[in-house]
Motif scaffolding. Structure first.
Motif: not given
Length: 114
Positions: A32-37, A48-52, A75-78, A86-97
């Motif tokens: 799984v790859m995903g985004w967290y904030r 959001a996440t996306i599986t293999s 090998n890229t996730v978008y 304004p409430e979307d302001t955050a640091k966005y992290y990519c994640n892989a499981l």
């Protein structure tokens, strides 16, 4: 697995941004790859996440505005983010499981001005 996130920046409310997360290293069999904030003073949360297999999952509050996708040969996730607030302001992290390990990228800052 190494993850390199990019695409953050400053945008006005109502605007759009597309974040990219390029994976390298032992990317075979990433489950799984995903985004967290994480906003200042708040806990990190799922975006959001996306599986293999291509299945997608979104935080309920972001459905309809954010879209996760992938480019397998690159090998890229978008993360396409539209109608930003304004409430979307955050640091966005990519994640892989890659069971059983979790990998994190360094994060990319998104700032939405009102």
């Amino acid at each position: 697995v190494q993850l390199q996130a990019s695409g953050g920046g400053l945008v006005q409310a109502g605007g759009s941004l597309r974040l990219s997360c390029a994976a390298s290293g032992s990317i075979f069999s990433i489950d799984v790859m995903g985004w967290y904030r994480q906003a200042p003073g708040k806990q990190r949360e799922l975006v959001a996440t996306i599986t293999s297999g291509g299945s997608k999952n979104y935080a309920d509050s972001l459905k309809g505005r954010f879209t996760i996708s992938r480019d397998i040969p690159k090998n890229t996730v978008y993360l396409q983010m539209n109608s930003l607030k304004p409430e979307d302001t955050a640091k966005y992290y990519c994640n892989a499981l890659k069971i059983p390990r979790v990998y994190w990228g360094q994060g990319t800052l998104v700032t939405v001005s009102s």
